[in-house]
Design an enzyme around this catalytic site. Structure first.
Site, mmCIF file in Angstrom:
data_model
loop_
_atom_site.group_PDB
_atom_site.id
_atom_site.type_symbol
_atom_site.label_atom_id
_atom_site.label_comp_id
_atom_site.label_asym_id
_atom_site.label_seq_id
_atom_site.Cartn_x
_atom_site.Cartn_y
_atom_site.Cartn_z
ATOM 1 N N HIS A 64 0.985 -0.885 0.237
ATOM 2 C CA HIS A 64 0.211 0.208 -0.001
ATOM 3 C C HIS A 64 0.564 1.050 0.004
ATOM 4 O O HIS A 64 0.126 2.191 -0.015
ATOM 5 C CB HIS A 64 -0.835 -0.203 1.761
ATOM 6 C CG HIS A 64 -0.402 -0.264 2.298
ATOM 7 N ND1 HIS A 64 -0.515 -0.841 3.221
ATOM 8 C CD2 HIS A 64 1.013 0.787 3.072
ATOM 9 C CE1 HIS A 64 0.184 -0.256 4.184
ATOM 10 N NE2 HIS A 64 0.661 0.858 4.307
ATOM 11 N N ASP A 110 0.442 -7.852 1.545
ATOM 12 C CA ASP A 110 0.424 -6.811 1.653
ATOM 13 C C ASP A 110 2.170 -5.896 1.439
ATOM 14 O O ASP A 110 2.735 -5.509 2.271
ATOM 15 C CB ASP A 110 -0.506 -6.135 2.260
ATOM 16 C CG ASP A 110 -0.077 -4.287 2.474
ATOM 17 O OD1 ASP A 110 0.397 -3.715 1.242
ATOM 18 O OD2 ASP A 110 -0.735 -3.900 3.540
ATOM 19 N N SER A 205 3.819 0.932 12.413
ATOM 20 C CA SER A 205 4.371 1.632 11.877
ATOM 21 C C SER A 205 4.809 1.904 10.469
ATOM 22 O O SER A 205 3.798 0.260 10.100
ATOM 23 C CB SER A 205 6.093 1.621 12.278
ATOM 24 O OG SER A 205 6.828 0.009 12.231
#
Length: 254
Positions: A64, A110, A205
């Site tokens: 992403h 991801d 994070s």
């Protein structure tokens, strides 16, 4: 099983990918300067995400994190460019390769690989965190470390200037999928690690999650970051994903 249509579907899913909605280090602490020399700060026109240097030419981050143009290594304080000029190495992104089956809705796969335009010079301030192909999945209750330059609290929408870290506790997937937590929206799968608060610390994070000294995964998402029952979710580096990384980096070097 027809391979070509499947790859076409994956490509379509990539086309509608969205940016990260959470990048935080809640109740974290500043790390000792340059004690995590594999940390990478990823920029477009401004700092966007974290990443981890896994090879002199490759950085691993989340899918992403799109449109990354520049990778900075050897950074502790974002604003102290002059003070850190002897430590930093800056590289342009030559190739940006998301996992072909990243799904923005299901949040699976991801991962993104960034090939640098030039190999970094390995120093005590910049070094690669080698992948462990035999790393075991962290069990519930395990303590892991996450690090990055994300927000340090929910009251101020601003990144931390310095590299921060926080310890998080791995949460059982059954619990993480329960109605009080994510309630299967999305489903926390076997290729994800759910980790967050023990009542004192909540961390998230844009970079790595490190368990037992090894890279276990990459930050994927968190719902209303810093909320105890909406812990961070990390893409777990399963054998399949590690093989994708190995194959992709090898193929891209040809």
């Amino acid at each position: 099983f027809i391979k070509a249509p499947f790859e076409a579907l994956c490509a379509f899913l990539l086309a509608v990918a969205i940016l990260c909605d959470c990048s935080e280090i809640i109740n974290g602490k500043e790390v000792q300067q340059h004690s995590l020399p594999f940390m990478a700060l990823l920029e477009n026109d401004k700092p966007m995400c974290g990443g981890v240097l896994i090879d002199p030419k490759w950085v691993l981050t989340a899918a992403h994190c799109r449109d990354i143009k520049t990778v900075l290594l050897g950074v502790h304080s974002i604003k102290d460019k002059a003070k850190e000029k002897n430590f930093r190495q800056v590289r342009k992104v030559k190739k940006s390769i998301p996992h072909p089956c990243f799904d923005k809705d299901e949040r699976v796969n991801d991962l993104r690989l960034l090939k640098l335009d030039k190999a970094v010079k390995l120093t005590k301030w910049v070094s690669a965190l080698k992948l462990n192909y035999n790393v075991k999945e962290p069990t519930a209750g395990s303590r892991c470390l996450v690090a990055g330059w994300g927000k340090t609290n929910n009251r101020v929408d601003k990144m931390s200037d310095v590299l921060m870290s926080v310890n998080v506790t791995v949460i059982d997937r059954v619990k993480c999928n329960s109605p009080d937590y994510y309630n299967f929206n999305p489903v926390i799968t076997k290729s994800m690690i759910c980790a967050g608060s023990d009542g004192k610390n909540v961390g998230d994070s844009g970079g790595p999650i490190i368990c037992n000294g090894f890279l276990a995964g990459v930050t994927s998402f968190g719902d209303k970051c810093g909320v105890i029952k909406k812990p961070g979710v990390y893409t777990y580096l399963t054998a399949n994903l590690l093989n994708w990384i190995k194959k992709t980096t090898k193929t891209a070097e040809i």
